[in-house]
Enzyme design. Structure first.
Site, short mmCIF file in Angstrom:
data_model
loop_
_atom_site.label_atom_id
_atom_site.label_comp_id
_atom_site.label_asym_id
_atom_site.label_seq_id
_atom_site.Cartn_x
_atom_site.Cartn_y
_atom_site.Cartn_z
N ASP A 180 -103.85 9.10 -32.30
CA ASP A 180 -104.55 10.22 -32.91
C ASP A 180 -105.94 9.66 -33.17
OD1 ASP A 180 -105.83 11.86 -34.84
OD2 ASP A 180 -103.91 12.76 -35.31
N HIS A 181 -106.91 10.05 -32.34
CA HIS A 181 -108.18 9.31 -32.39
C HIS A 181 -108.92 9.50 -33.72
CE1 HIS A 181 -110.15 13.06 -31.08
NE2 HIS A 181 -111.28 12.53 -31.49
N HIS A 243 -104.80 15.97 -35.93
CA HIS A 243 -105.93 15.42 -36.69
C HIS A 243 -106.04 15.98 -38.11
CE1 HIS A 243 -106.77 14.21 -32.69
NE2 HIS A 243 -107.40 15.29 -32.31
O1 LIG Z 1 -108.38 15.83 -29.81
C1 LIG Z 1 -109.33 16.57 -29.68
O2 LIG Z 1 -110.45 16.32 -30.36
C2 LIG Z 1 -111.71 16.85 -29.93
C3 LIG Z 1 -112.66 16.70 -31.12
O3 LIG Z 1 -112.78 15.34 -31.38
P1 LIG Z 1 -114.09 14.78 -32.10
O4 LIG Z 1 -113.83 13.33 -32.23
O5 LIG Z 1 -115.24 15.11 -31.20
O6 LIG Z 1 -114.20 15.50 -33.38
C4 LIG Z 1 -111.61 18.27 -29.49
O7 LIG Z 1 -112.82 18.68 -28.90
C5 LIG Z 1 -110.52 18.40 -28.47
O8 LIG Z 1 -110.34 19.77 -28.13
C6 LIG Z 1 -109.22 17.85 -29.00
O9 LIG Z 1 -108.27 17.79 -27.93
#
Ligand SMILES: O=C1O[C@H](COP(=O)(O)O)[C@@H](O)[C@H](O)[C@H]1O
Ligand SMILES: NC(=O)C1=CN([C@@H]2O[C@H](COP(=O)(O)OP(=O)(O)OC[C@H]3O[C@@H](n4cnc5c(N)ncnc54)[C@H](OP(=O)(O)O)[C@@H]3O)[C@@H](O)[C@H]2O)C=CC1
Length: 498
Positions: A180-181, A243
């Site tokens: 989960d980045h 997230h």
């Molecule tokens: O996991 C995801 O995250 C991105 C948004 O990530 P961020 O680090 O730029 O806030 C999102 O655009 C994408 O749809 C989703 O799969």
């Protein structure tokens, strides 16, 4: 002095010609190498269907890191660690060929049999790859063997369970690193520190002093070239199930007894277990969905979600979600956690706003032109990183009038501090065997359990009002009503909001 740990390992990237590998994985591994977190004892093996030589693969790796300001010698030496194998995920001989290659590379790079299998491919392949890795003997090594899994981890609870059972036949829970980045973001990791290392916050972190907590993750981009995937997902599965709920868990958890993976995960799990389930007939009271129409962004007109070539003309997929979560435990009873996330909104911004309750009697109320504002603690996750504390102070002059003042700490404004990308931290953690910032199966299951009734209702009911927010806006008006019903407002998350 702390010595930098330099893990020795081979990373096998399944889907190495794809978008994620090029945009995130290669640059992150390069940063680790550049900073000295990797010695020369590592290799990366890229696998995908297309027929490429290792030389051609290295060129694409170099291209993906070409904007980094470093000497070409460093880039050349780095890319020498990359190897490529054309691969068919369903064919056992591909795995046997890969096994031979890994054994050779173990000797060349002294990687001691350590292997990370990174699945950066469409999720329908996750289970098959995991099973074949075990069946063909690639996981039986003298070193460690870890599986990194990208999202989405299932589409709902039953499919997630099925996937989990499949990968658990090949890997134990402690070998599985579910990415989960958001958990790799500097300021998301800082939530725990802000809470548990400051005497001024922890005593107030409960329903006696906090009125509500708002978590916003707004994006300006639309679905770009991911329309096909997004049609099967929507914002609820794409952002909320993972997230947003992870951030809520970190904000609400009890202090862990130790900073270990098990203790931290166990506290997060307790929060997810305490979430008040939303019954299907209550979904409209707690959740709002939206889909962007056309509008103006950065001075130009942008098309609506339904105008995207990979999207159904009558799509009811939500590109925006706002919701109210209640945590039924001693600390949080009665405190709403509001979340909202959406595409094509006014600004790219992820922020957490903790709104404190008003004091019982305010001696300065109504004095001066400006009303007093509640105390807010704002955790700026991105693009700015830091914290802002909103207080009231005396306005300079003769009268006892108050004025809002902000105490600001900006993490990424300090010269020389370039916070590492989330993927960089997570890949390094996985190399070191630290699974704290990856999601445990119980967290995944509890999150699906919470969101499934919402998606069931939304899928069964036409969203006739779609599109219901203009591109460039902050989402549908129903999201404001959600808070207004409780006497609250969404606090702005960017200066661009009017
Ligand atoms: O996991 C995801 O995250 C991105 C948004 O990530 P961020 O680090 O730029 O806030 C999102 O655009 C994408 O749809 C989703 O799969
Ligand atoms: N891109 C992103 O920003 C994000 C992606 N993810 C997740 O990461 C994963 C990968 O996404 P992304 O990189 O965007 O996807 P892409 O479609 O860009 O890449 C898919 C990769 O899989 C390979 N591939 C496809 N089919 C096969 C097959 N049968 N056998 C072997 N290789 C195959 C493709 O290579 P080839 O065509 O040569 O076979 C390519 O390398 C997905 O799970 C996605 O949800 C998660 C968060 C963000």
């Amino acid at each position: 002095m702390n010595r930098i740990e330099q893990p020795k390992t081979i990373v096998v990237i399944f889907g190495a010609t794809g978008d994620l590998a090029k945009r995130k994985l290669f640059p992150s591994i390069f940063n680790l190498y550049r900073k000295g977190n990797l010695s020369e004892d590592f290799a990366v093996v890229g696998v995908a269907r297309r027929d490429l030589s290792s030389e051609e693969f290295r060129s694409s790796v170099k291209e993906s890191i070409s904007n980094k300001q470093v000497s070409s010698d460093k880039v050349d030496t780095f890319s020498e660690h990359f190897h490529y194998q054309s691969f068919d995920v369903t064919n056992p001989s591909s795995y046997l060929e890969l096994k031979d290659l890994l054994e050779k590379l173990d000797n060349t790079y002294q990687t001691e049999g350590n292997r990370i299998f990174y699945l950066a491919m469409a999720p329908e392949f996750f289970g098959t790859i995991a099973e074949n890795l075990k069946k063909e003997g690639l996981t039986a090594t003298s070193g460690f063997s870890r599986l990194v899994i990208e999202k989405p981890f299932g589409h709902n609870l039953p499919s997630a369970k099925q996937l989990n059972e499949q990968i658990r036949k090949a890997f134990k829970e402690e070998q599985i690193y579910r990415i989960d980045h958001y958990l790799g973001k500097e300021m998301v990791q800082n939530i725990e520190v802000i809470r548990f290392a400051n005497a001024i916050f922890e005593p107030l972190w409960n329903n006696r002093y906090i009125a509500n907590i708002q978590v916003t993750s707004s994006e300006t981009l639309g679905v770009e070239d991911r329309g096909r995937y997004y049609e099967t997902s929507g914002a609820l599965r794409d952002m909320v199930q993972n997230h947003m709920m992870q951030m809520v868990a970190l904000l609400a958890m009890e202090p862990p007894i130790k900073l270990t993976t098990e203790e931290i995960r166990s506290e997060k799990i307790k929060v997810l277990r305490a979430l008040r389930p939303i019954k299907e007939d209550e979904v409209h009271d707690y959740f709002v969905r939206g889909q962007y129409g056309k509008g103006m962004q950065n001075g130009g007109e942008v098309e609506s979600y339904r105008d995207d070539s990979n999207v159904d003309d009558n799509s009811i997929t939500e590109t925006y979600v706002a919701g109210k979560l209640l945590i039924d435990n001693f600390r949080w009873a009665g405190v709403p956690f509001y979340i909202r996330t959406g595409k094509r909104m006014t600004a790219k911004s992820t922020k957490i706003v903790v709104q404190f309750k008003d004091i019982p009697m305010n001696l300065y109320y109504g004095k001066g032109e400006q009303q007093q504002t509640p105390n807010l603690l704002v955790i700026n996750i991105q693009p700015e990183e830091g914290i802002t504390l909103h207080l009231n102070a005396k306005k300079a002059g003769q009268h006892m009038q108050t004025t809002p003042v902000n105490l600001d700490f900006c993490n990424n404004c300090i010269d020389g501090i370039n916070t590492p990308e989330a993927y960089e931290k997570l890949i390094y953690d996985c190399m070191k065997g630290d699974a704290t910032n990856f999601t445990h199966w119980d967290e995944v299951a509890l999150s699906w359990n919470f969101v499934d009734p919402i998606s069931n209702v939304w899928e069964s009911q036409m969203a006739t009002q779609f599109p219901n927010y203009e591109s460039g806006s902050m989402g549908p008006k129903e999201a404001d009503q959600l808070l207004a019903r409780d006497g609250f407002i969404w606090w702005p998350v960017s200066d661009l909001e009017k």
